[in-house]
Design an enzyme around this catalytic site. Structure first.
Site, short mmCIF file in Angstrom:
data_model
loop_
_atom_site.label_atom_id
_atom_site.label_comp_id
_atom_site.label_asym_id
_atom_site.label_seq_id
_atom_site.Cartn_x
_atom_site.Cartn_y
_atom_site.Cartn_z
N ASP A 45 -1.74 27.21 58.36
CA ASP A 45 -1.23 25.91 58.13
C ASP A 45 -0.21 25.32 58.91
OD1 ASP A 45 -1.88 27.67 55.89
OD2 ASP A 45 -0.06 28.15 55.12
N SER A 108 4.62 30.10 56.13
CA SER A 108 4.72 28.71 56.25
C SER A 108 6.01 28.34 55.63
CB SER A 108 3.80 28.21 55.46
OG SER A 108 2.49 28.23 56.26
C1 FRU Z 1 -1.68 29.41 53.02
C2 FRU Z 1 -0.72 30.82 53.38
C3 FRU Z 1 0.76 30.45 53.02
C4 FRU Z 1 1.58 31.29 53.81
C5 FRU Z 1 0.62 31.44 55.05
C6 FRU Z 1 0.61 32.66 55.78
O1 FRU Z 1 -2.58 29.46 53.88
O2 FRU Z 1 -1.30 31.63 52.77
O3 FRU Z 1 1.24 30.56 51.64
O4 FRU Z 1 2.85 31.05 54.05
O5 FRU Z 1 -0.64 31.16 54.72
O6 FRU Z 1 0.00 32.77 57.01
#
Ligand code: FRU
Length: 480
Positions: A45, A108
């Site tokens: 992300d 994230s």
């Molecule tokens: C989305 C996610 C988020 C999380 C992050 C962990 O791709 O699953 O919800 O914060 O990736 O890497």
């Protein structure tokens, strides 16, 4: 030992002689040339998107230990034009000195500029940048920077929102809600660990450190975003859009505490690799600029895994089906234009010699824009990355079914005044198709055959009128 070293040197020289020059970073076979990717290792992300002092910050989920997901940190790059990126050192590390793959790692979140020093964390002349992130299983946390994002400290009062036992909460997006004089956080949450209740929780705060739960809306998963867009450019007609991780969105109203939808969920991207999209906070000229992670993309044999979509500017436009979010590549892309070729007002008839208007163009990275009058064609399309031996990758439009197809992704698309408009970005490992001025978009990853760089425009079953067709070569952002 000396013998061993000379044998190694000999083997290395033989390898170099037989395989040509060693591959330079950012020149590899599937290395995106005008999309952001990390030099090496895993990325997912986009995080902490904020604009400050002429720089767009792009943080991202990053595993410094390898090419697969885990041990998340916030990687960091900055750009002054959303096109060229400068890699910076890792910004945010896991909490509690965690060396675990998951526990207390930096998941994230978002970032804002503390313009009025509400947190009291400002030290020098630069405003404090605040990053709100999920420390996996260890609550929502705050990190801050006093030097334009170059170094980060953890806030002493963390976690700012502790995680209730058995709950899943993550991906805080924070923004200023002017009418209420407070900040808002939207947070993915599974109340009480109950999957049926998962969705987005809304919190408010007047000091950015203490947060009050306001409401919850179900039916969303991960990485929320909430913002306004003017309908048809009219600032008297602002609408709110609430987005989830897969980009799906509802339009509606927001009073600072509750979101009231006025539409069902809409699709933002019909491709297979568009996920966790976020928009920049504090972007200049009130622009709403978005970037997404190209989830589940493949990069065989590459030192990295993951790339971002090309940044797009969002707008809200009336359509016969109601208001919709439109996406178009940011205009700064034109700074990457190399050679250009264009053909206008050409009628193409299947089977006739020279009907392939794209013949003779050999480039891996291009922007193709065209306006096509479907006339009597049953199906028309553009095939990229083909050669005598390789079939290439087809972008095709079925006129009867009104369906655009590319690499297994399909989207409904109706001609406007008999015309289909396509704006296609082709990079070494991705195809993005913005159709009818960005009303509908497909974001897909692909791994084309090496050295297959022919292109073809074709029509089946009848004539196609090419009102205009332009191809711009896109130069690499990594070699200047
Ligand atoms: C989305 C996610 C988020 C999380 C992050 C962990 O791709 O699953 O919800 O914060 O990736 O890497």
């Amino acid at each position: 030992m000396t013998k061993f070293i000379s044998i190694c040197a000999l083997v290395t020289s033989i390898l170099l002689l037989t395989s040509g020059r060693p591959v330079k970073t950012y020149s590899e076979l599937y290395r995106p040339q005008f999309h952001f990717s990390p030099e090496k290792n895993w990325m997912n992300d986009p995080d902490g998107l904020v604009y400050y002092e002429g720089e767009y910050h792009l943080f991202y989920q990053y595993n410094p230990k390898g090419n697969e997901w885990g041990y998340m940190h916030w990687g960091h790059a900055v750009s002054t034009d959303l096109v060229h990126w400068k890699n910076l050192p890792i910004a945010i590390y896991p909490d509690n000195n965690s060396t675990d793959k998951v526990k207390c790692t930096a998941w994230s979140g978002s970032a804002i500029v503390d313009k009025n020093n509400v947190t009291g964390l400002q030290e020098g002349s630069y405003k404090t940048l605040l990053a709100f992130y999920t420390s996996r299983g260890c609550g929502q946390r705050l990190a801050y920077s006093n030097d334009k994002g170059r170094t980060w400290k953890k806030y002493a009062g963390n976690p700012i929102i502790p995680e209730a036992p058995g709950e899943e909460t993550r991906d805080p997006k924070v923004f200023w809600y002017k009418p209420g004089n407070h900040w808002v956080m939207v947070l993915y949450r599974m109340p009480g660990g109950d999957k049926a209740k998962e969705g987005i929780s809304i919190y408010s705060s007047t000091d950015l450190a203490h947060w009050t739960f306001e409401s919850h809306i179900t039916g969303y998963y991960e990485c929320p975003d909430l913002f306004t867009l003017p309908l048809d450019g009219d600032s008297a007609k602002m609408k709110w859009a609430l987005l989830g991780g897969d980009g799906s969105y509802m339009l509606g109203d927001f009073d600072g505490k509750h979101f009231t939808p006025e539409s069902g969920k809409k699709v933002l991207d019909y491709g297979q690799n568009f996920y966790a999209a976020q928009t920049w906070s504090n972007a200049p000229d009130g622009k709403r600029i978005q970037i997404a992670w190209m989830r589940e993309s493949k990069y065989p044999g590459m030192p990295f895994t993951g790339q971002m979509s090309f940044p797009t500017e969002l707008s809200l436009k009336s359509t016969p089906d109601g208001p919709r979010i439109f996406r178009t590549p940011v205009s700064e892309i034109s700074s990457l234009y190399g050679k250009k070729m264009d053909k206008t007002d050409k009628n193409i008839i299947p089977g006739l010699k020279n009907y392939n208007l794209l013949k003779g163009i050999h480039n891996e990275c291009v922007r193709i824009t065209g306006v096509f009058d479907v006339k009597s064609s049953n199906m028309f399309g553009i095939t990229v990355r083909k050669s005598r031996k390789e079939a290439g990758t087809e972008i095709s439009y079925d006129v009867k079914k009104q369906l655009l197809t590319c690499i297994g992704s399909q989207m409904p698309l109706a001609p406007v005044n008999n015309k289909i408009k396509l704006d296609i970005l082709v990079d070494r490992a991705s195809i993005e198709i913005f159709a009818n001025n960005g009303e509908k978009v497909i974001t897909d990853n692909f791994t084309p055959a090496e050295q297959a760089d022919d292109m073809e425009l074709w029509t089946h079953g009848g004539e196609l009128m090419v009102d205009s067709l332009e191809v711009h070569e896109i130069k690499s952002i990594w070699r200047e």
